[in-house]
Enzyme design. Structure first.
Site, mmCIF file in Angstrom:
data_model
loop_
_atom_site.group_PDB
_atom_site.id
_atom_site.type_symbol
_atom_site.label_atom_id
_atom_site.label_comp_id
_atom_site.label_asym_id
_atom_site.label_seq_id
_atom_site.Cartn_x
_atom_site.Cartn_y
_atom_site.Cartn_z
ATOM 1 N N GLU A 126 17.923 -10.013 -34.169
ATOM 2 C CA GLU A 126 18.631 -11.120 -33.525
ATOM 3 C C GLU A 126 18.369 -12.375 -34.346
ATOM 4 O OE1 GLU A 126 17.490 -11.206 -29.389
ATOM 5 O OE2 GLU A 126 18.626 -9.402 -28.938
ATOM 6 N N HIS A 241 22.452 -20.346 -24.492
ATOM 7 C CA HIS A 241 22.867 -19.145 -25.234
ATOM 8 C C HIS A 241 24.293 -19.358 -25.720
ATOM 9 C CE1 HIS A 241 23.558 -15.003 -26.345
ATOM 10 N NE2 HIS A 241 22.288 -14.726 -26.107
ATOM 11 N N ARG A 287 19.886 -20.418 -32.189
ATOM 12 C CA ARG A 287 20.816 -20.529 -31.059
ATOM 13 C C ARG A 287 21.346 -21.934 -30.816
ATOM 14 N NH1 ARG A 287 18.260 -16.490 -26.492
ATOM 15 N NH2 ARG A 287 18.785 -14.662 -27.725
ATOM 16 N N HIS A 348 20.373 -20.825 -20.602
ATOM 17 C CA HIS A 348 19.827 -19.462 -20.678
ATOM 18 C C HIS A 348 18.339 -19.403 -20.391
ATOM 19 C CE1 HIS A 348 19.755 -15.328 -21.999
ATOM 20 N NE2 HIS A 348 18.946 -15.582 -23.019
ATOM 21 N N ARG A 383 13.017 -21.110 -28.231
ATOM 22 C CA ARG A 383 12.436 -19.763 -28.154
ATOM 23 C C ARG A 383 13.099 -18.814 -29.147
ATOM 24 N NH1 ARG A 383 13.991 -15.158 -25.057
ATOM 25 N NH2 ARG A 383 15.820 -16.386 -24.584
HETATM 26 C C1 SIN Z 1 20.273 -11.663 -25.704
HETATM 27 O O1 SIN Z 1 20.349 -10.463 -25.509
HETATM 28 O O2 SIN Z 1 21.021 -12.285 -26.439
HETATM 29 C C2 SIN Z 1 19.238 -12.425 -24.979
HETATM 30 C C3 SIN Z 1 17.925 -12.135 -25.530
HETATM 31 C C4 SIN Z 1 17.026 -13.277 -25.284
HETATM 32 O O3 SIN Z 1 17.482 -14.325 -24.823
HETATM 33 O O4 SIN Z 1 15.850 -13.165 -25.592
#
Ligand code: SIN
Length: 540
Positions: A126, A241, A287, A348, A383
């Site tokens: 990610e 998010h 993000r 988020h 985060r």
């Molecule tokens: C996501 O699946 O994008 C969220 C994961 C997260 O916020 O840690």
């Protein structure tokens, strides 16, 4: 019939119960704390809804942990510090990444089934992770799997009881020590006394009009801790998010960052790829950068959304990796393998919260906090994706362990028979349900528009003024869960707004358009504490 007002004024009408340890909240942090506490006495896990209704249950992407052959805890540490934009507390991050692998191994020994490729665990990537290190379960239902395993482990522990549909009104505090909580259950107030209390109530996404969080995320733990006199820290840091579903009438359903990790791209409404214009890491930029880029494109193209596009990816892989997302989008007529998905950012995660040390101890004796409600310093100003489930496991276990030791000591000191004075606060009569719902919606819009992704002194001052108009609701009492939630939301909204005004500079997820650069003293953590009628603000 007595309402809450009467009950608070007439303590003799209240029921009393005792437990050795009280855990408020049943997401990953609360359940993990309860498991740690179980050998030391009776544990009561209270939740305002059913135990599975928490942010954990809805977590999709996964859980970050440095256990793949290509990874190292030192690299996980570096990535976390970098994402936190200079405001992580390094010793807390070290605890997270070093203890994480053992917590995951334990979870697997309790029956957790993470997705595999052949016989090996499968890891995805990610934003801002330099390695593939995100474990996932059933494709995109990682949180649900954690909740399942932790709840089934809890069921094997005779000393742990669950207490659903019990709303925590306030903590019981006596001479600077937390002695349990006042609960509202089936229309009655119950005073629950405990040797130690662990707050694990989750976040506050519901303060914003657009959020990926479930309806229960109303900031209750932060509000009750603040009213009890605990220190709160870094409340201005809210993570938005970038990709939640944008379909009129549909919930702001999360479209996991793991989709971009697997190669999904963002397009504006004209079909143009745009992330390359904003950051070299394009779709996998941090993000806050992706969220602001989306807002810029929406403004530039005069649209309400952009598109997340997976149509160029292997359709079978997408179906296997994202079954829950695929199923939800289908309800709204979107086939994620064939159609571009309309998305827009949403609140988020809150990085700030009740300030704790490395063992979850808050500034109030007898009170511990873990998970999203807490501010351990692990996330800094932003985060790193998928670090929060790991934080819940690691710091939930630590908070449980510390609460067990402190609780045992408190029991010894008091000879097991303390009978404390209870500090009651006055309260007002109830409000109409329709008023409460209308104010809640107005508050959510205010926070989204004025204290959202892009802030400035004008927008924040408007929010502050409006919040002041609602202060009688904050100071007054309540007669229902809805009213109490609203009171908590208003309290936390005030704290976030105050903290956002104070931080005159941009760092991590806090972006001030009037101060786009970091302010000179940006590396400070800011705390808020209630002192009788005022708020004491300070910097650490
Ligand atoms: C996501 O699946 O994008 C969220 C994961 C997260 O916020 O840690």
């Amino acid at each position: 019939m007595l309402d809450l007002w009467d009950l608070l004024l007439y303590p003799s009408c209240m029921e009393r119960e005792r437990t050795d340890f009280l855990v408020i909240g049943s997401g990953v942090a609360g359940l993990r704390a309860a498991i740690e506490l179980a050998p030391y006495g009776s544990v009561l896990v209270v939740t305002k809804d059913v135990p599975t209704e928490s942010s954990t249950e809805y977590a999709q992407g996964g859980i970050a942990v440095a256990i793949s052959d290509e990874d190292e805890v030192g690299i996980h540490l570096e990535d976390t510090l970098k994402a936190g934009d200079g405001l992580c507390k390094e010793e807390a991050v070290r605890v997270l990444v070093e203890e994480g692998p053992a917590r995951i191994a334990e979870l697997i020994s309790w029956g957790a089934e993470f997705d595999k490729e052949g016989t090996k665990l499968s890891f995805t990537k990610e934003a801002a992770h330099s390695k593939k290190r995100i474990l996932h379960a059933h494709g995109d239902s990682t949180g649900k799997e954690l909740e399942r395993v932790l709840l089934s482990k809890v069921r094997t522990l005779n000393s742990v009881r669950k207490y659903p549909f019990a709303f925590t009104i306030d903590l019981i505090v006596h001479e600077g020590r937390c002695l349990g909580a006042h609960m509202l259950r089936e229309g009655r107030v119950v005073n629950l006394f405990a040797h130690a209390t662990v707050l694990a109530t989750g976040g506050a996404g519901q303060l914003f009009e657009r959020t990926t969080n479930p309806a229960v995320a109303t900031g209750d733990g932060m509000a009750i801790a603040f009213r009890a006199g605990a220190v709160l820290e870094d409340m201005e840091f809210i993570q938005f998010h970038p990709t939640s579903l944008f379909v009129p009438g549909a919930p702001n359903f999360l479209l996991s960052e793991a989709m971009r990790g697997e190669g999904a791209v963002l397009r504006n409404i004209n079909g143009e790829l745009f992330m390359k214009n904003y950051h070299p890491a394009t779709e996998l930029a941090p993000r806050d950068i992706v969220s602001r880029a989306i807002i810029s494109e929406m403004v530039r193209t005069k649209s309400t959304h952009v598109y997340l596009d997976l149509t160029h990816l292997d359709k079978e892989l997408i179906k296997k990796r994202f079954p829950r997302i695929g199923q939800t989008c289908r309800i709204y007529g979107i086939d994620i393998t064939e159609d571009r998905i309309p998305v827009s950012p949403a609140a988020h995660y809150i990085m700030g919260g009740v300030s704790t040390d490395l063992n979850g101890a808050t500034s109030l004796k007898g009170l511990y906090a873990a998970g999203e409600v807490a501010c351990t310093g692990v996330h800094g100003a932003n985060r790193l994706a998928s670090n929060s489930l790991l934080e819940g496991l690691v710091f939930g276990a630590r908070a449980g362990g510390a609460a067990a030791s402190a609780g045992m000591a408190a029991q010894d000191e008091a000879g097991g028979s303390y009978e404390p004075e209870i500090l009651y606060r006055s309260s007002d009569a109830g409000h109409e349900e329709t008023d409460i719902r209308a104010i809640r919606r107005t508050l959510q819009r205010l926070m989204w528009e004025r204290v959202g992704i892009i802030r400035c002194v004008e927008s924040l001052s408007i929010a502050k003024e409006r919040l002041l108009e609602w202060s009688p609701l904050v100071e007054g009492g309540s007669s229902s869960r809805d009213e109490q939630e609203l009171k908590n939301m208003l309290t936390v909204a005030g704290l976030i707004t105050e903290a956002a005004i104070e931080r005159k500079g941009s760092v991590g997820a806090h972006f001030r358009s009037d101060y786009p650069a970091k302010d000179p003293g940006w590396q400070t953590h800011r705390t808020l504490k209630r002192d009788r009628e005022s708020i004491i603000k300070s910097s650490l």
